[in-house]
Design a protein around this motif. Structure first.
Motif, PDB file in Angstrom:
ATOM      1  N   LYS A  67      -1.190  -1.522  10.664  1.00  0.00           N
ATOM      2  CA  LYS A  67      -1.727  -0.426   9.856  1.00  0.00           C
ATOM      3  C   LYS A  67      -0.832   0.799  10.009  1.00  0.00           C
ATOM      4  O   LYS A  67      -0.316   1.085  11.091  1.00  0.00           O
ATOM      5  N   ASN A  83      -2.752  -6.238   3.473  1.00  0.00           N
ATOM      6  CA  ASN A  83      -3.485  -5.692   4.621  1.00  0.00           C
ATOM      7  C   ASN A  83      -2.624  -5.566   5.883  1.00  0.00           C
ATOM      8  O   ASN A  83      -3.137  -5.202   6.928  1.00  0.00           O
ATOM      9  N   ARG A 117       0.845  -1.194   0.000  1.00  0.00           N
ATOM     10  CA  ARG A 117       0.000   0.000   0.000  1.00  0.00           C
ATOM     11  C   ARG A 117       0.883   1.247   0.000  1.00  0.00           C
ATOM     12  O   ARG A 117       2.046   1.210   0.413  1.00  0.00           O
TER      13      ARG A 117
END
Length: 286
Positions: free
Chosen positions: A123, A108, A98
């Protein structure tokens, strides 16, 4: 009029696109990769001169490197930073993480964030949850440490104190508590270690000037060793005079072996003199 102008512009774009296609075709046909050798190299199973690897050998990942307008296939045992590997029955590929991830485990789950983002539970976030602080060094959300801590496990347990403070059981101290002393190398409070002595040895045989015979009065000695030396602030060991003892003793008087032999020789001399005296007396009688 406007319709004619639009048509003319579209015609020019088509001409440019056609020229580009022809140039690209010539480029593919006549410009091989620098240093490219015949056949598939570096783990490729199939390849082309223009696009590199087209498929990889088993267990290797296909990674597409960008070179200008081209993408060149490279086969690698693991994906580079910023990409993660995905396996399938047909092929193994490297997929980009990402945008906010510097490295990741999968799409993820980030393992490191780009500058300006902070990692928390896989995250990357621009701000940290309540109770956590941003660490610019590690780009992570970390526990807010007590004021005296530099590094901590949580808001109560320190692992590294600020300069001048000593760590003990997760807390930072200006002075170490009782039975502990400061270790300036580790910057920790370490337990004090006291001197520990062993048991007294048995008394030695009664002796005098290194001999055990030929005297009546002598001395006996005994000693004990140091089992544990103390730390700087621990209870010190006693001086040498207190690790050995001497006392007077009375020996059973006996002659030493050398003296006993000398006594026999003196007795023999007296007997010889008596024999000579008896012989002289006998001669006078004649």
């Amino acid at each position: 009029m406007q319709l004619q102008l639009i048509t003319f512009v579209l015609f020019l774009h088509c001409m440019e696109y056609s020229g580009c296609q022809q140039h690209s075709s010539r480029h593919r046909q006549h410009k091989p990769l620098p240093g490219n050798l015949p056949g598939c190299q570096g783990g490729c199973q199939t390849c082309s001169d223009y696009n590199g690897c087209l498929s990889c050998k088993p267990r290797l990942f296909m990674f597409l490197e960008r070179s200008g307008m081209r993408q060149i296939g490279v086969c690698m045992p693991s994906c580079p930073q910023g990409f993660y590997g995905t396996r399938s029955p047909d092929r193994n590929t490297c997929t980009k993480c990402r945008l906010e991830c510097d490295s990741c485990f999968n799409k993820n789950f980030c393992t490191r964030c780009r500058a300006g983002f902070f990692l928390h539970q896989g995250k990357c976030q621009e701000s940290c949850p309540e109770g956590l602080a941003r660490s610019d060094t590690h780009r992570e959300c970390v526990h807010q440490c007590p004021l005296e801590c530099d590094v901590c496990v949580n808001s109560e347990v320190c692992t590294l104190c600020r300069p001048g403070l000593y760590l003990l059981s997760g807390l930072c101290h200006h002075a170490c508590p009782q039975d502990f002393e400061p270790n300036d190398q580790l910057m920790e409070c370490t337990p004090q270690v006291h001197c520990e002595l062993g048991e007294w040895s048995d008394w030695s045989p009664c002796s005098r000037s290194g001999r055990t015979c030929g005297f009546k009065w002598g001395t006996e000695t005994r000693s004990r060793g140091i089992l544990q030396h103390p730390t700087p602030l621990g209870r010190p060991c006693p001086p040498t005079a207190q690790t050995s003892e001497v006392k007077d003793c009375v020996a059973k008087r006996r002659r030493c072996p050398g003296e006993a032999g000398g006594g026999k020789r003196k007795g023999s001399g007296r007997r010889n003199r008596n024999n000579r005296r008896d012989k002289e007396t006998q001669e006078c009688d004649f």
